[in-house]
Scaffold this motif. Structure first.
Motif, PDB file in Angstrom:
ATOM      1  N   GLY A  25       3.223   2.941 -37.681  1.00 21.05           N
ATOM      2  CA  GLY A  25       2.192   3.760 -37.065  1.00 21.05           C
ATOM      3  C   GLY A  25       2.771   4.780 -36.120  1.00 21.05           C
ATOM      4  N   LYS A  26       1.912   5.238 -35.226  1.00 23.09           N
ATOM      5  CA  LYS A  26       2.322   6.258 -34.270  1.00 23.09           C
ATOM      6  C   LYS A  26       1.635   6.007 -32.941  1.00 23.09           C
ATOM      7  N   GLY A  27       2.110   6.692 -31.910  1.00 19.61           N
ATOM      8  CA  GLY A  27       1.444   6.659 -30.628  1.00 19.61           C
ATOM      9  C   GLY A  27       0.346   7.705 -30.567  1.00 19.61           C
ATOM     10  N   MET A  28      -0.604   7.487 -29.656  1.00 21.29           N
ATOM     11  CA  MET A  28      -1.712   8.436 -29.536  1.00 21.29           C
ATOM     12  C   MET A  28      -2.422   8.248 -28.209  1.00 21.29           C
ATOM     13  N   ASN A  29      -2.842   9.352 -27.619  1.00 20.26           N
ATOM     14  CA  ASN A  29      -3.638   9.313 -26.403  1.00 20.26           C
ATOM     15  C   ASN A  29      -5.072   8.929 -26.772  1.00 20.26           C
ATOM     16  N   PHE A  30      -5.396   7.642 -26.625  1.00 16.21           N
ATOM     17  CA  PHE A  30      -6.711   7.166 -27.069  1.00 16.21           C
ATOM     18  C   PHE A  30      -7.172   5.996 -26.217  1.00 16.21           C
ATOM     19  N   ALA A  31      -8.468   6.014 -25.903  1.00 16.73           N
ATOM     20  CA  ALA A  31      -9.165   4.881 -25.307  1.00 16.73           C
ATOM     21  C   ALA A  31     -10.516   4.791 -26.004  1.00 16.73           C
ATOM     22  N   PRO A  32     -11.168   3.625 -26.023  1.00 18.56           N
ATOM     23  CA  PRO A  32     -12.407   3.466 -26.790  1.00 18.56           C
ATOM     24  C   PRO A  32     -13.479   4.508 -26.502  1.00 18.56           C
ATOM     25  N   ALA A  33     -13.598   4.962 -25.262  1.00 14.08           N
ATOM     26  CA  ALA A  33     -14.638   5.935 -24.918  1.00 14.08           C
ATOM     27  C   ALA A  33     -14.413   7.284 -25.592  1.00 14.08           C
ATOM     28  N   TYR A  34     -13.180   7.556 -26.027  1.00 16.87           N
ATOM     29  CA  TYR A  34     -12.885   8.839 -26.651  1.00 16.87           C
ATOM     30  C   TYR A  34     -13.586   8.989 -28.002  1.00 16.87           C
ATOM     31  N   ARG A  35     -13.971   7.881 -28.603  1.00 16.38           N
ATOM     32  CA  ARG A  35     -14.515   7.885 -29.963  1.00 16.38           C
ATOM     33  C   ARG A  35     -15.681   8.862 -30.130  1.00 16.38           C
ATOM     34  N   TYR A  36     -16.479   9.015 -29.087  1.00 13.12           N
ATOM     35  CA  TYR A  36     -17.707   9.815 -29.215  1.00 13.12           C
ATOM     36  C   TYR A  36     -17.575  11.173 -28.532  1.00 13.12           C
ATOM     37  N   SER A  37     -16.358  11.605 -28.336  1.00 22.33           N
ATOM     38  CA  SER A  37     -16.106  12.932 -27.798  1.00 22.33           C
ATOM     39  C   SER A  37     -16.668  13.999 -28.738  1.00 22.33           C
ATOM     40  N   THR A  38     -17.068  15.129 -28.160  1.00 22.35           N
ATOM     41  CA  THR A  38     -17.553  16.267 -28.930  1.00 22.35           C
ATOM     42  C   THR A  38     -16.784  17.513 -28.495  1.00 22.35           C
ATOM     43  N   PRO A  39     -16.948  18.623 -29.209  1.00 21.55           N
ATOM     44  CA  PRO A  39     -16.288  19.860 -28.766  1.00 21.55           C
ATOM     45  C   PRO A  39     -16.697  20.300 -27.367  1.00 21.55           C
ATOM     46  N   ASP A  40     -17.837  19.830 -26.887  1.00 22.59           N
ATOM     47  CA  ASP A  40     -18.282  20.184 -25.537  1.00 22.59           C
ATOM     48  C   ASP A  40     -17.601  19.351 -24.456  1.00 22.59           C
ATOM     49  N   THR A  41     -17.199  18.133 -24.807  1.00 25.41           N
ATOM     50  CA  THR A  41     -16.646  17.223 -23.799  1.00 25.41           C
ATOM     51  C   THR A  41     -15.138  17.033 -23.901  1.00 25.41           C
ATOM     52  N   VAL A  42     -14.530  17.572 -24.958  1.00 24.64           N
ATOM     53  CA  VAL A  42     -13.147  17.231 -25.279  1.00 24.64           C
ATOM     54  C   VAL A  42     -12.154  17.610 -24.189  1.00 24.64           C
ATOM     55  N   ILE A  69      -2.308   2.243 -34.719  1.00 25.66           N
ATOM     56  CA  ILE A  69      -1.941   3.177 -33.658  1.00 25.66           C
ATOM     57  C   ILE A  69      -1.592   2.422 -32.385  1.00 25.66           C
ATOM     58  N   ALA A  70      -0.507   2.833 -31.743  1.00 20.64           N
ATOM     59  CA  ALA A  70      -0.170   2.319 -30.416  1.00 20.64           C
ATOM     60  C   ALA A  70      -0.818   3.239 -29.381  1.00 20.64           C
ATOM     61  N   ALA A  71      -1.970   2.824 -28.849  1.00 22.88           N
ATOM     62  CA  ALA A  71      -2.696   3.661 -27.900  1.00 22.88           C
ATOM     63  C   ALA A  71      -1.903   3.815 -26.611  1.00 22.88           C
ATOM     64  N   SER A  72      -1.933   5.013 -26.055  1.00 24.24           N
ATOM     65  CA  SER A  72      -1.190   5.273 -24.822  1.00 24.24           C
ATOM     66  C   SER A  72      -2.046   5.070 -23.573  1.00 24.24           C
ATOM     67  N   ARG A  73      -3.290   4.603 -23.761  1.00 25.46           N
ATOM     68  CA  ARG A  73      -4.156   4.289 -22.623  1.00 25.46           C
ATOM     69  C   ARG A  73      -4.777   2.908 -22.772  1.00 25.46           C
ATOM     70  N   GLU A  74      -4.944   2.243 -21.647  1.00 28.65           N
ATOM     71  CA  GLU A  74      -5.663   0.980 -21.620  1.00 28.65           C
ATOM     72  C   GLU A  74      -7.155   1.265 -21.849  1.00 28.65           C
ATOM     73  N   PRO A  75      -7.947   0.250 -22.213  1.00 25.53           N
ATOM     74  CA  PRO A  75      -9.377   0.484 -22.425  1.00 25.53           C
ATOM     75  C   PRO A  75     -10.088   1.133 -21.241  1.00 25.53           C
ATOM     76  N   ASP A  76      -9.596   0.896 -20.011  1.00 28.53           N
ATOM     77  CA  ASP A  76     -10.224   1.505 -18.837  1.00 28.53           C
ATOM     78  C   ASP A  76      -9.677   2.901 -18.533  1.00 28.53           C
ATOM     79  N   GLY A  77      -8.809   3.407 -19.388  1.00 28.44           N
ATOM     80  CA  GLY A  77      -8.305   4.758 -19.236  1.00 28.44           C
ATOM     81  C   GLY A  77      -6.963   4.881 -18.555  1.00 28.44           C
ATOM     82  N   ARG A  78      -6.443   3.801 -17.964  1.00 28.15           N
ATOM     83  CA  ARG A  78      -5.131   3.869 -17.319  1.00 28.15           C
ATOM     84  C   ARG A  78      -4.027   4.114 -18.340  1.00 28.15           C
ATOM     85  N   MET A  79      -3.021   4.898 -17.938  1.00 26.59           N
ATOM     86  CA  MET A  79      -1.920   5.208 -18.838  1.00 26.59           C
ATOM     87  C   MET A  79      -1.037   3.985 -19.061  1.00 26.59           C
TER      88      MET A  79
END
Length: 446
Positions: free
Chosen positions: A179-196, A277-287
């Motif tokens: 896999g790969k690394g990625m800047n991701f946390a669960p809340a990111y799933r519902y991001s839109t072009p307005d909030t990105v 994917i190896a997420a680069s953020r914890e579920p609470d958003g911490r790096m």
């Protein structure tokens, strides 16, 4: 490790490697930046619907105007210059060009370009992972029949992951995950072009000052691009997608071997042999400490006690047991490295990763509850994200691939996080691509 030598030999014989590029955007610009530095690597033609933009890209990466002043493909080949055109079809058919790089990022156009190039007897380097995950197995099969190479683009993460997977197998280790690394946390799933932009921490002023595409950046943020790339890796390597989509477990470099091993061995994988994917953020958003946001990785198991001991003796990062290890590449340089794929295809007849199986899919999944009559807006938009699932599930669900989820109308209501089916939407355009999808089912693997 001899591509530069092989190219030098051909160049000395007066036979440069002749290349056509479709798409002069960011990836294409990076390809062009290095092409001018490689003797014998000749970009004969560039096709882009916006000639002004293409000229701007060439100027930005240091090409002098005389280098792209050719009046035809023949003129370009005779004088070692480059011809600019809006006609991708003509580029695919141009006599003398050996390899086409498809770098548009548009899945439907990418498939049509690749088919035209393959039918014209040219190798294809598919930068366009969106197109690859849609019908890559069919393209690879068509290329094989035509005696040409269909390849992923070296420098992009899927090809680099395929290289690591090949290393594991060539060494005789037991592959656990890739896999790969990625800047991701669960809340990111519902991001839109307005909030990105908030997820990147950029101010409105910073965004306004740059050339940023909100849908493209949102595709990375909401996990869609990850699903596309990991499904492509599965199709190229024979690995599986997790049964319920990518899990994005947080993991730093020091924890890869601990996390990306099966649950039965104390890890987070449902089984051995999957992509994630190896997420680069914890579920609470911490790096995550020592995250590999820009890198790629594999985890693997020693076959016996002797090899396990060697892992320890040579400083491999392992889990606590010492049986499971990890290897990674920290960075990838996108189009700056894509010449490796072109030269590998032309000089060796080898792909740097190729989706030779239909084993996984990236399918449209609803970001909310929507009613009949509403329209989806595709990758990186407001309505859908892509979920990477096994191809067998995709076929069973008659799932709509993310590449066909742009400007399609709902026939009935759907719920949040529901995988969208072809039965849920009206498809009135791109019927040739829908037929290619049907044809690809004959290549179903697993």
């Amino acid at each position: 490790m001899n591509l530069s030598r092989m190219l030098a030999e051909r160049t000395a014989e007066g036979r440069p490697v002749r290349v056509g590029l479709i798409g002069a955007g960011k990836f294409g610009s990076m390809i062009l930046a290095q092409a001018k530095c490689i003797p014998g690597y000749h970009i004969v033609g560039i096709a882009d619907l916006d000639p002004v933009k293409a000229r701007g890209s060439l100027a930005r990466v240091g090409w002098s105007e005389d280098r792209y002043a050719a009046t035809s493909f023949g003129d370009a080949m005779d004088n070692g210059t480059t011809f600019l055109t809006q006609d991708a079809g003509a580029l695919c058919e141009a006599e003398g060009i050996e390899c086409i790089i498809e770098a548009t990022g548009h899945p439907i156009a990418g498939l049509r370009h690749a088919m035209a190039a393959i039918d014209a007897g040219k190798h294809v380097v598919m930068v366009n992972v969106e197109a690859d995950v849609l019908c890559g197995a069919l393209l690879a099969d068509r290329a094989r029949q035509k005696g040409v190479v269909y390849s992923m683009a070296y420098g992009d993460q899927p090809a680099a992951i395929c290289e690591l997977v090949d290393w594991v197998h060539a060494c005789g280790f037991e592959l656990m995950a890739a896999g790969k690394g990625m800047n991701f946390a669960p809340a990111y799933r519902y991001s839109t072009p307005d909030t990105v932009w908030g997820y990147f921490g950029w101010s409105e002023e910073e965004v306004a000052a740059g050339d940023f595409n909100p849908k493209m950046y949102n595709s990375f943020t909401d996990g869609t691009k990850a699903a596309i790339e990991m499904a492509a890796v599965a199709n190229a390597t024979g690995l599986d997608c997790p049964s319920d989509g990518l899990a994005f477990p947080p993991s730093g470099l020091q924890d890869l071997a601990e996390v990306f091993k099966p649950v039965s061995a104390g890890g987070r994988l449902e089984k051995a042999g999957i992509v994630d994917i190896a997420a680069s953020r914890e579920p609470d958003g911490r790096m995550v400490l020592n995250n590999i946001q820009y890198g790629m990785f594999v985890t693997f198991k020693a076959p016996d006690e002797y090899t396990r001991a060697c892992f320890q003796q040579y400083g491999l990062l392992t889990d606590k047991s010492g049986w499971y290890g990890s290897m990674w590449r920290p960075f990838h340089l996108i189009g700056l490295e894509t010449s490796v794929s072109v030269l590998s295809a032309v000089l060796r007849g080898e792909a740097t990763g190729s989706s030779t199986r239909y084993r996984a899919d990236a399918v449209a999944t609803s970001k909310g509850s929507f009613q009949a009559g509403e329209f989806f807006d595709g990758e990186g938009g407001y309505k859908v994200w892509a979920k990477a699932i096994p191809a067998t599930q995709s076929v069973q669900k008659n799932a709509l691939p993310i590449g066909l989820a742009h400007h399609v109308k709902l026939k009935r209501a759907i719920e949040k996080d529901q995988v969208v089916s072809f039965d849920d939407v009206e498809i009135v355009e791109d019927l040739d691509i829908v037929q290619m999808r049907e044809d690809q089912k004959a290549l179903l693997d697993g």
